[in-house]
Each structure stands twice: as C-alpha cells, then as structure tokens.
Design a protein around this motif. Structure first.
Motif, PDB file in Angstrom:
ATOM      1  N   TYR A   9       7.811   4.187  -0.646  1.00 43.35           N
ATOM      2  CA  TYR A   9       7.236   5.510  -0.453  1.00 43.35           C
ATOM      3  C   TYR A   9       6.581   5.592   0.915  1.00 43.35           C
ATOM      4  CZ  TYR A   9       8.218   6.049  -5.339  1.00 43.35           C
ATOM      5  OH  TYR A   9       8.866   6.123  -6.526  1.00 43.35           O
ATOM      6  N   GLU A  10       6.781   6.732   1.540  1.00 47.46           N
ATOM      7  CA  GLU A  10       6.214   6.943   2.865  1.00 47.46           C
ATOM      8  C   GLU A  10       4.700   7.105   2.741  1.00 47.46           C
ATOM      9  OE1 GLU A  10       6.895  10.208   6.390  1.00 47.46           O
ATOM     10  OE2 GLU A  10       8.189  10.253   4.629  1.00 47.46           O
ATOM     11  N   THR A  11       3.957   6.468   3.644  1.00 46.97           N
ATOM     12  CA  THR A  11       2.501   6.645   3.655  1.00 46.97           C
ATOM     13  C   THR A  11       2.165   7.768   4.616  1.00 46.97           C
ATOM     14  OG1 THR A  11       2.206   4.310   3.233  1.00 46.97           O
ATOM     15  CG2 THR A  11       0.312   5.476   4.123  1.00 46.97           C
ATOM     16  N   LEU A  12       1.667   8.870   4.090  1.00 48.42           N
ATOM     17  CA  LEU A  12       1.329  10.001   4.961  1.00 48.42           C
ATOM     18  C   LEU A  12      -0.109   9.921   5.449  1.00 48.42           C
ATOM     19  CD1 LEU A  12       3.119  13.005   3.240  1.00 48.42           C
ATOM     20  CD2 LEU A  12       3.779  11.781   5.296  1.00 48.42           C
ATOM     21  N   ASP A 296     -15.827  10.262  -7.399  1.00 48.33           N
ATOM     22  CA  ASP A 296     -17.099  10.992  -7.503  1.00 48.33           C
ATOM     23  C   ASP A 296     -18.293  10.099  -7.152  1.00 48.33           C
ATOM     24  OD1 ASP A 296     -15.566  13.133  -8.286  1.00 48.33           O
ATOM     25  OD2 ASP A 296     -16.671  13.550 -10.132  1.00 48.33           O
ATOM     26  N   SER A 297     -18.078   9.131  -6.250  1.00 45.38           N
ATOM     27  CA  SER A 297     -19.136   8.168  -5.959  1.00 45.38           C
ATOM     28  C   SER A 297     -19.378   7.937  -4.481  1.00 45.38           C
ATOM     29  CB  SER A 297     -18.805   6.812  -6.608  1.00 45.38           C
ATOM     30  OG  SER A 297     -18.763   6.966  -8.007  1.00 45.38           O
ATOM     31  N   SER A 298     -18.377   8.157  -3.620  1.00 44.53           N
ATOM     32  CA  SER A 298     -18.547   7.870  -2.197  1.00 44.53           C
ATOM     33  C   SER A 298     -17.608   8.768  -1.379  1.00 44.53           C
ATOM     34  CB  SER A 298     -18.239   6.397  -1.905  1.00 44.53           C
ATOM     35  OG  SER A 298     -16.888   6.123  -2.206  1.00 44.53           O
ATOM     36  N   ILE A 299     -17.758   8.681  -0.044  1.00 49.91           N
ATOM     37  CA  ILE A 299     -16.903   9.463   0.848  1.00 49.91           C
ATOM     38  C   ILE A 299     -16.011   8.502   1.634  1.00 49.91           C
ATOM     39  CG2 ILE A 299     -16.857  11.022   2.849  1.00 49.91           C
ATOM     40  CD1 ILE A 299     -19.513  12.178   1.847  1.00 49.91           C
ATOM     41  N   ALA A 300     -14.722   8.798   1.670  1.00 47.65           N
ATOM     42  CA  ALA A 300     -13.754   7.954   2.366  1.00 47.65           C
ATOM     43  C   ALA A 300     -12.986   8.815   3.372  1.00 47.65           C
ATOM     44  CB  ALA A 300     -12.809   7.299   1.366  1.00 47.65           C
ATOM     45  N   LEU A 301     -12.259   8.136   4.264  1.00 50.62           N
ATOM     46  CA  LEU A 301     -11.563   8.798   5.366  1.00 50.62           C
ATOM     47  C   LEU A 301     -10.132   8.273   5.453  1.00 50.62           C
ATOM     48  CD1 LEU A 301     -11.463  10.358   8.138  1.00 50.62           C
ATOM     49  CD2 LEU A 301     -12.568   8.358   9.171  1.00 50.62           C
ATOM     50  N   ALA A 302      -9.185   9.174   5.700  1.00 49.16           N
ATOM     51  CA  ALA A 302      -7.797   8.749   5.917  1.00 49.16           C
ATOM     52  C   ALA A 302      -7.212   9.608   7.036  1.00 49.16           C
ATOM     53  CB  ALA A 302      -6.978   8.895   4.637  1.00 49.16           C
ATOM     54  N   HIS A 303      -6.311   8.999   7.829  1.00 48.67           N
ATOM     55  CA  HIS A 303      -5.709   9.699   8.964  1.00 48.67           C
ATOM     56  C   HIS A 303      -4.260  10.017   8.679  1.00 48.67           C
ATOM     57  CE1 HIS A 303      -9.181   8.533  11.325  1.00 48.67           C
ATOM     58  NE2 HIS A 303      -9.016   7.304  10.876  1.00 48.67           N
ATOM     59  N   GLY A 304      -3.830  11.223   9.105  1.00 47.55           N
ATOM     60  CA  GLY A 304      -2.428  11.594   8.966  1.00 47.55           C
ATOM     61  C   GLY A 304      -1.979  12.402  10.167  1.00 47.55           C
ATOM     62  N   SER A 305      -0.740  12.891  10.114  1.00 46.34           N
ATOM     63  CA  SER A 305      -0.196  13.718  11.189  1.00 46.34           C
ATOM     64  C   SER A 305       0.330  15.010  10.576  1.00 46.34           C
ATOM     65  CB  SER A 305       0.940  12.953  11.884  1.00 46.34           C
ATOM     66  OG  SER A 305       1.955  13.841  12.313  1.00 46.34           O
ATOM     67  N   ARG A 307       2.409  17.113  11.797  1.00 44.34           N
ATOM     68  CA  ARG A 307       3.868  17.166  11.956  1.00 44.34           C
ATOM     69  C   ARG A 307       4.567  16.357  10.862  1.00 44.34           C
ATOM     70  NH1 ARG A 307       3.658  17.201  17.578  1.00 44.34           N
ATOM     71  NH2 ARG A 307       3.228  14.980  17.462  1.00 44.34           N
ATOM     72  N   ALA A 308       4.008  15.177  10.595  1.00 44.87           N
ATOM     73  CA  ALA A 308       4.626  14.314   9.568  1.00 44.87           C
ATOM     74  C   ALA A 308       4.501  14.946   8.174  1.00 44.87           C
ATOM     75  CB  ALA A 308       3.984  12.930   9.588  1.00 44.87           C
ATOM     76  N   LEU A 309       3.398  15.653   7.917  1.00 45.05           N
ATOM     77  CA  LEU A 309       3.243  16.318   6.612  1.00 45.05           C
ATOM     78  C   LEU A 309       4.328  17.381   6.448  1.00 45.05           C
ATOM     79  CD1 LEU A 309      -0.661  16.876   6.380  1.00 45.05           C
ATOM     80  CD2 LEU A 309       0.672  15.007   5.404  1.00 45.05           C
ATOM     81  N   LEU A 310       4.580  18.148   7.527  1.00 50.20           N
ATOM     82  CA  LEU A 310       5.602  19.210   7.460  1.00 50.20           C
ATOM     83  C   LEU A 310       6.997  18.620   7.301  1.00 50.20           C
ATOM     84  CD1 LEU A 310       4.163  21.632  10.174  1.00 50.20           C
ATOM     85  CD2 LEU A 310       4.284  22.073   7.708  1.00 50.20           C
ATOM     86  N   THR A 311       7.258  17.523   8.014  1.00 50.99           N
ATOM     87  CA  THR A 311       8.568  16.873   7.908  1.00 50.99           C
ATOM     88  C   THR A 311       8.786  16.352   6.483  1.00 50.99           C
ATOM     89  OG1 THR A 311       8.351  16.232  10.206  1.00 50.99           O
ATOM     90  CG2 THR A 311      10.033  15.081   8.941  1.00 50.99           C
ATOM     91  N   TRP A 312       7.732  15.766   5.940  1.00 52.86           N
ATOM     92  CA  TRP A 312       7.813  15.240   4.560  1.00 52.86           C
ATOM     93  C   TRP A 312       8.099  16.376   3.572  1.00 52.86           C
ATOM     94  CZ3 TRP A 312       5.043  16.231   0.082  1.00 52.86           C
ATOM     95  CH2 TRP A 312       5.222  15.326  -0.964  1.00 52.86           C
ATOM     96  N   LEU A 313       7.421  17.507   3.819  1.00 49.74           N
ATOM     97  CA  LEU A 313       7.592  18.654   2.915  1.00 49.74           C
ATOM     98  C   LEU A 313       9.030  19.165   2.950  1.00 49.74           C
ATOM     99  CD1 LEU A 313       5.825  20.221   0.986  1.00 49.74           C
ATOM    100  CD2 LEU A 313       4.972  21.561   2.908  1.00 49.74           C
ATOM    101  N   ASP A 314       9.615  19.187   4.145  1.00 53.62           N
ATOM    102  CA  ASP A 314      11.018  19.617   4.255  1.00 53.62           C
ATOM    103  C   ASP A 314      11.928  18.691   3.444  1.00 53.62           C
ATOM    104  OD1 ASP A 314      10.507  21.792   5.854  1.00 53.62           O
ATOM    105  OD2 ASP A 314      10.725  20.658   7.727  1.00 53.62           O
ATOM    106  N   ALA A 315      11.622  17.396   3.488  1.00 54.80           N
ATOM    107  CA  ALA A 315      12.498  16.419   2.821  1.00 54.80           C
ATOM    108  C   ALA A 315      12.204  16.284   1.331  1.00 54.80           C
ATOM    109  CB  ALA A 315      12.348  15.062   3.502  1.00 54.80           C
ATOM    110  N   ASN A 316      10.974  16.626   0.927  1.00 48.06           N
ATOM    111  CA  ASN A 316      10.558  16.344  -0.455  1.00 48.06           C
ATOM    112  C   ASN A 316      10.124  17.588  -1.225  1.00 48.06           C
ATOM    113  OD1 ASN A 316      10.334  13.171  -0.604  1.00 48.06           O
ATOM    114  ND2 ASN A 316       9.561  13.828   1.394  1.00 48.06           N
ATOM    115  N   GLY A 317      10.449  18.770  -0.684  1.00 52.28           N
ATOM    116  CA  GLY A 317       9.967  19.984  -1.334  1.00 52.28           C
ATOM    117  C   GLY A 317      11.082  20.935  -1.703  1.00 52.28           C
ATOM    118  N   HIS A 318      10.689  21.960  -2.434  1.00 50.30           N
ATOM    119  CA  HIS A 318      11.615  23.009  -2.824  1.00 50.30           C
ATOM    120  C   HIS A 318      10.937  24.354  -2.674  1.00 50.30           C
ATOM    121  CE1 HIS A 318      13.702  19.714  -4.946  1.00 50.30           C
ATOM    122  NE2 HIS A 318      14.744  20.406  -4.540  1.00 50.30           N
TER     123      HIS A 318
END
Ligand code: BMA
Length: 328
Positions: A9-12, A296-305, A307-318
């Motif tokens: 699975y792709e990590t977004l 519901d206990s702490s705050i975390a951070l994750a980085h994405g792109s 452009r990559a979210l949109l590309t993923w949506l094209d490939a994995n969406g309807h």
C-alpha cells in the motif's frame, strides 16, 4: 499469501519521527489530555495549533500552542485560551471541542468552527478572531446533533458556506449550508454519505480538517468510522468536490488512506483513533503538514503531498454518480 504476491500500500502520509509531538505532560497546567487541534500559519510564518484540552472533569476547552517550525519548541498559553462560557453561551455547558480554523481574507480574520456540547447534545458554534487571544462569538450556527464543521475561506456564489455533519437516526453524513451573514443558514445540501454494510466508512463519516483548495477542486480529508464488537475504528479517506458547487462530489476514494497503526494511535483514552482537525501547507504549495489527535490522548504530525493525494484519488477513486448506491 506468499510474499511475492503481497500487496504493497502506498504511504500518503509519513509520520513524524518525534510523534506524538504534544501530550498532556507538555502542558503548563494540570489537564487530562490534549488532542484534535485546529491549525493555521500565522503572518510571521509560525504555526499555531488551537488544541482541544480535556480537563480532569472530562470537559474540554481550547488552548493555543505556537511554534516557529511547527514541530517542536511549542509555546503553550499559560492558561486556557478559549474557555466555555455557559453563562452567556449555555450551549457550551459541557465544554467546547474539535476546532477547525479557516483564514477568511474578506474579513481579515480567522473563523473557528467548534463543537459546543450543550444539554441538547453537541452542536456547531462559530467564533472570529485575528490574534487567537480575543474571540468574537457568533453562537450556535448548527443545532444538535451536529459537529465536524469548517467554514470555506470565501463566498460561493455570494454566500458563505459551512461544511458540517448533522446526525440523525438514519445516518451521519456530511452536509453543506449557505449563509448571507454567517448567522442565518439555509440551502442545506447533502455533500457526502457514509457508505453501508462492511465498508470502512459505513457507520459514520465527518469532515476532518477544513477542505484543501486545489486547482481541481476542494479536496476533503474525511474520517470514516467502522464499528466492531470491540471498538470503533477512525480512519481517513479522500474525496474531491467541485470548486464552484462544493456539494458536487467529483471523485471519492474507495479505500482509506491513513489509519491507526502506531501504539500512540491504537492505545489511549479512546483506542484506534486518528482525528485531524487542521493542517498547514509549506511554502512549496504542495507539502501538507497534517496535525491529528491520536487515540483522544495526544497530538501527532504527518507529512504528505497534495499532488500525491490527487494522483492517488485518480487511481483509487470513483465518481459518486457512477457508483451503484445499492452497494454502499
Ligand atoms: C468523535 C469526536 C472526536 C473524537 C472521536 C473519537 O465523535 O467526538 O472528538 O476524537 O469521536 O472519540
């Protein structure tokens, strides 16, 4: 399954190695937990998180934390930044939760949509600020049971637009409503439905952070809830909406794209929850820093792109229209 046929699975979104970046131990006063923070960039380029803080009565208030790099060295307000004010706003009697921040250029102010927990259940309240020190409350804009709201940053066809999630015995779906003045709301439209049956987003959905404006439309990160015999699992999916007609869904991802995996997401006051209420976009215009509540206990951070979210949506969406609704 043998390893050669295993699906990758792709990590977004890449989790920050310093996660969780904020916990109750960082707080300058005694609290139970801190999670579900709204986020924005301030004019000087630093990051502001408006954190949901739960005290040791179980009631929540909001507290601002500021950081130059958005990762560490947080300057946390010494006292609550926005406390419930049940004398003037009775809808806040059991606390205020889950703020989403939108900067509104026309008003030169930030709009904060938050959950106010009234005796009649959770509703949506709106407040304006320009410094996160003083706030002008507009009161309840969506009566209970309603939450997961954010204002769009500009008018659509002359009207302000608020995305929110009313709940009825028939379901928890995402709606959008319009207003000429931020106080009177109408023209309510269904935007995105929870799916049904075994789907990961079958039991409830809600917008997570405010939608991301892209050249292809409003990109929404939403949470989907799957009830299981032992817990409710909160995961994240993607959907894209028309820029001028935001109730029109252009494409929706089939699978989730982020889910509780790490210990701090799987264990805490509420297990198996990732719940972002805010993000910032880096100066490259593409890197998205997603701030999410973990268990519901702490705050975390994750980085994405983006452009990559949109590309993923094209490939994995309807397209929602193409979908046979009976299968949902
Ligand atoms: C939702 C909201 C969030 C919370 C989540 C998991 O309904 O109330 O504040 O993080 O449940 O408990």
């Amino acid at each position: 399954m043998n390893t050669t046929t295993m699906v990758q699975y792709e990590t977004l979104f890449e989790r920050h190695t310093a996660n969780p970046i904020l916990t109750g131990k960082d707080w300058p006063y005694s609290i139970n937990s801190v999670f579900n923070a709204g986020a924005t960039l301030l004019p000087d380029g630093s990051t502001l998180l408006l954190c949901r803080v739960e005290d040791r009565r179980g009631l929540s208030h909001l507290c601002a934390a500021r950081s130059v790099n958005g990762v560490d060295d947080w300057q946390i307000d010494r006292e609550p930044t926005l406390m419930p004010d049940p004398d003037q706003y009775p809808e806040e009697v059991w606390g205020i939760e889950d703020p989403r921040i939108t900067y509104v250029p026309e008003l030169k102010k930030y709009a904060v949509a938050y959950t106010s927990y009234s005796r009649g259940g959770p509703g949506v309240s709106l407040a304006l600020t320009n410094d996160f020190r003083s706030f002008e409350r507009l009161g309840v804009v969506m009566s209970p049971d309603d939450k997961d709201a954010a204002l769009l940053p500009r008018r659509i066809g002359g009207f302000w637009a608020l995305i929110h999630r009313p709940m009825t015995p028939l379901g928890a779906h995402v709606w959008i409503s319009y207003s000429p003045d931020l106080r009177h709301w109408g023209n309510h439209r269904l935007m995105l439905e929870a799916r049904r049956g075994a789907w990961w987003d079958a039991n409830k959905i809600g917008m997570s952070p405010p939608p991301i404006e892209t050249s292809r439309g409003w990109l929404m990160i939403y949470h989907g809830v799957r009830r299981t015999p032992s817990s409710s699992i909160y995961r994240l999916g993607l959907a894209l909406f028309d820029i001028e007609q935001p109730e029109k869904c252009l494409v929706r991802g089939d699978s989730w794209m982020f889910a509780p995996e790490e210990d701090y997401e799987r264990q805490g006051d509420v297990q198996d929850v990732v719940f972002p209420c805010g993000y910032t976009v880096a100066s490259d215009g593409d890197t998205i820093n997603l701030y999410y509540g973990a268990a519901d206990s702490s705050i975390a951070l994750a980085h994405g792109s983006i452009r990559a979210l949109l590309t993923w949506l094209d490939a994995n969406g309807h397209s929602e229209h193409g979908n046979d609704r009976r299968h949902k």
